[in-house]
Scaffold this active site. Structure first.
Site, PDB file in Angstrom:
ATOM      1  N   SER A  24       0.844  -1.201   0.000  1.00  0.00           N
ATOM      2  CA  SER A  24       0.000   0.000   0.000  1.00  0.00           C
ATOM      3  C   SER A  24       0.878   1.249   0.000  1.00  0.00           C
ATOM      4  O   SER A  24       2.039   1.178  -0.403  1.00  0.00           O
ATOM      5  CB  SER A  24      -0.954  -0.030   1.203  1.00  0.00           C
ATOM      6  OG  SER A  24      -1.942   0.970   1.059  1.00  0.00           O
ATOM      7  N   ASN A  25       0.339   2.363   0.427  1.00  0.00           N
ATOM      8  CA  ASN A  25       1.107   3.613   0.457  1.00  0.00           C
ATOM      9  C   ASN A  25       0.617   4.474   1.621  1.00  0.00           C
ATOM     10  O   ASN A  25      -0.264   4.068   2.368  1.00  0.00           O
ATOM     11  CB  ASN A  25       0.970   4.347  -0.891  1.00  0.00           C
ATOM     12  CG  ASN A  25      -0.469   4.614  -1.219  1.00  0.00           C
ATOM     13  OD1 ASN A  25      -1.155   5.351  -0.518  1.00  0.00           O
ATOM     14  ND2 ASN A  25      -0.967   3.975  -2.275  1.00  0.00           N
TER      15      ASN A  25
END
Ligand code: PMT
Length: 215
Positions: A24-25
């Protein structure tokens, strides 16, 4: 934006590796949620397609929660036809693991690699529709800012791009403030550093004037 329908994507997407791990981020959802408040304040019926976020939800909006980029794609496509304005603020993962392990991957004292395949580009797909809303993309850049944003504007064929510098930790990703450039085919406006809420209000006013006010 009274009487208009606005669809906003926000937050990050999570791409599963196995039942407990994902890629993810750092997107917090703050910029997208600030745009949602501003859009509602401007009178628009606002729908949010929400990925992973670390802030509260705007209760006055219609909310659809998703996890992966593919789920976000499906949720957007299902609702896009009736919209007047689409703002793609989500930090959508460009890639996902080719294979999702059914069981938790065990370590075995060896290096390992994960093969990634490209996710569909949601913004570009919306921009290709015959019946499409006004489409506003973001460009999250760390170098060659204006140049890269103009390339995205052209390649994704959107109506405008909102450029932010995500290498500066004071603004952009996961911070409370932002500074944006609104870039259209022929114009560029700088929205100076301020809280994401103030910046969002300026953007929504600008978009309403530029795309929805006939002079
Ligand atoms: O959530 P915050 O912590 O408040 O941070 C806000 C933000 C930095 C995430 C936001 O301001 C921002 O820049 N969002 C876009 C992030 C991004 O994915 O940028 P990009 O340059 O990689 O992508 C360009 C555009 O294509 C974006 O509008 C993106 O939503 C869209 N995209 C990208 C890939 C993909 N598969 N589908 C898409 O729709």
């Amino acid at each position: 934006l009274s009487g208009k329908k606005v669809l906003i994507t926000l937050g990050g997407t999570r791409e599963a590796i196995d039942p407990v791990r994902f890629i993810s981020n750092h997107s917090s959802g703050k910029m997208g949620m600030a745009l949602a408040h501003a859009s509602i304040q401007a009178g628009a019926k606002t729908t949010l397609i929400v990925g992973s976020i670390s802030i509260g939800l705007e209760k006055r909006a219609e909310i659809i929660e998703v996890i992966s980029a593919e789920e976000m794609y499906q949720a957007v496509m299902k609702r896009i036809e009736s919209q007047d304005l689409f703002i793609s603020c989500a930090a959508v993962a460009d890639f996902r693991p080719k294979k999702v392990s059914k069981n938790k991957i065990k370590k075995n004292n060896q290096s390992m690699s994960i093969e990634l395949i490209e996710n569909r580009d949601i913004l570009a797909s919306v921009c290709q529709l015959n019946k499409k809303p006004i489409c506003i993309g973001f460009a999250a850049e760390t170098e060659n800012f204006i140049e890269n944003a103009k390339i995205k504007l052209k390649q994704k064929r959107c109506d405008a791009i909102l450029l932010n510098d995500i290498s500066n930790t004071e603004i952009g990703l996961n911070s409370d403030e932002n500074e944006l450039h609104l870039i259209t085919k022929n114009n560029s406006y700088k929205i100076k550093q301020n809280t994401k809420q103030i910046v969002a209000e300026k953007i929504i006013n600008k978009l309403a004037d530029y795309f929805f006010t006939s002079s």
